[in-house]
Design a protein around this motif. Structure first.
Motif, PDB file in Angstrom:
ATOM      1  N   ILE A  46       0.912  -1.231   0.118  1.00  0.00           N
ATOM      2  CA  ILE A  46      -0.027   0.028  -0.206  1.00  0.00           C
ATOM      3  C   ILE A  46       0.943   1.179  -0.076  1.00  0.00           C
ATOM      4  O   ILE A  46       0.734   2.427  -0.670  1.00  0.00           O
ATOM      5  CB  ILE A  46      -0.976   0.075   1.130  1.00  0.00           C
ATOM      6  N   ASN A  47       2.026   1.214   0.737  1.00  0.00           N
ATOM      7  CA  ASN A  47       2.778   2.462   0.949  1.00  0.00           C
ATOM      8  C   ASN A  47       3.661   2.604  -0.712  1.00  0.00           C
ATOM      9  O   ASN A  47       4.791   3.468  -0.416  1.00  0.00           O
ATOM     10  CB  ASN A  47       3.499   2.315   1.971  1.00  0.00           C
ATOM     11  N   GLY A  48       3.490   1.801  -1.224  1.00  0.00           N
ATOM     12  CA  GLY A  48       4.431   2.110  -2.594  1.00  0.00           C
ATOM     13  C   GLY A  48       5.611   1.309  -2.698  1.00  0.00           C
ATOM     14  O   GLY A  48       6.124   1.282  -3.896  1.00  0.00           O
ATOM     15  N   SER A  49       6.029   0.578  -1.662  1.00  0.00           N
ATOM     16  CA  SER A  49       7.062  -0.174  -1.750  1.00  0.00           C
ATOM     17  C   SER A  49       6.697  -1.664  -2.441  1.00  0.00           C
ATOM     18  O   SER A  49       5.460  -1.921  -2.459  1.00  0.00           O
ATOM     19  CB  SER A  49       7.728  -0.590  -0.334  1.00  0.00           C
TER      20      SER A  49
ATOM     21  N   MET B 235      14.630  -6.995   2.852  1.00  0.00           N
ATOM     22  CA  MET B 235      14.195  -5.984   3.276  1.00  0.00           C
ATOM     23  C   MET B 235      14.330  -4.534   2.581  1.00  0.00           C
ATOM     24  O   MET B 235      13.589  -3.486   2.518  1.00  0.00           O
ATOM     25  CB  MET B 235      14.910  -5.681   4.853  1.00  0.00           C
ATOM     26  N   TYR B 236      15.278  -4.604   1.489  1.00  0.00           N
ATOM     27  CA  TYR B 236      15.568  -3.601   0.561  1.00  0.00           C
ATOM     28  C   TYR B 236      15.495  -3.901  -0.853  1.00  0.00           C
ATOM     29  O   TYR B 236      16.269  -4.077  -1.442  1.00  0.00           O
ATOM     30  CB  TYR B 236      16.807  -3.219   0.894  1.00  0.00           C
ATOM     31  N   PHE B 237      14.169  -3.699  -1.371  1.00  0.00           N
ATOM     32  CA  PHE B 237      13.951  -4.021  -2.597  1.00  0.00           C
ATOM     33  C   PHE B 237      14.699  -3.204  -3.785  1.00  0.00           C
ATOM     34  O   PHE B 237      14.577  -3.584  -4.667  1.00  0.00           O
ATOM     35  CB  PHE B 237      12.288  -3.636  -2.837  1.00  0.00           C
TER      36      PHE B 237
END
Length: 149
Positions: free
Chosen positions: A54-57, A143-145
């Motif tokens: 939802i937050n764009g990530s 954790m870091y796309f």
């Protein structure tokens, strides 16, 4: 930076400092001939799931298989190799614990969710050089796309 590099960093921190080799099944069979043991063999990711949030990530999860192997003699019976399976199982457990705590920068790199199951299977006489240990299949959430290529 490819996820392979972070997995290799975790492997290098394991007890006994096992060697690390990455490739397809055919490549690993060839590379095993010159490998030092114990050795951890990483196959290319089987599945990469992308989950928009939802937050764009975007959450990325990687299904990977690693073989934790020791060199054995050709004429050894399965019962003779149980020690290697136990030692490889210890390394696989240690890998999971260290991967979940592995940090890059300010945060953890992998997220291993409580309750997620990892499959570990004993393997005997794998590859042409005769190796014994365990094969671990696990899903790692990163954790870091934005740091992958």
């Amino acid at each position: 930076m490819p996820i392979r590099n972070q997995i290799e960093a975790v492997v290098q921190s394991l007890t006994g400092s096992p060697a690390f080799i990455y490739g397809t099944a055919n490549e690993l069979n060839l590379l095993a001939d010159d490998a030092s043991f114990p050795c951890v063999f990483l196959y290319p990711p089987q599945t990469i799931n992308l989950s928009p949030q939802i937050n764009g990530s975007v959450d990325n999860t990687f299904a990977i298989t690693l073989d934790f192997l020791f060199k054995t003699d050709f004429d050894q019976y399965t019962a003779d190799n149980e020690t290697y399976v136990s030692q490889a199982l210890f390394m696989a457990n240690q890998f999971i614990a260290k991967a979940s705590a592995y940090r890059e920068g300010d945060g953890r790199y992998f997220k291993i969710k409580a309750g997620d199951k990892a499959k570990c299977t004993p393997v005997y006489n794998k590859f042409d050089v005769n190796t014994t240990g365990v094969s671990l299949t696990i899903t790692l959430a990163t954790m870091y796309f934005d740091s992958f290529q």
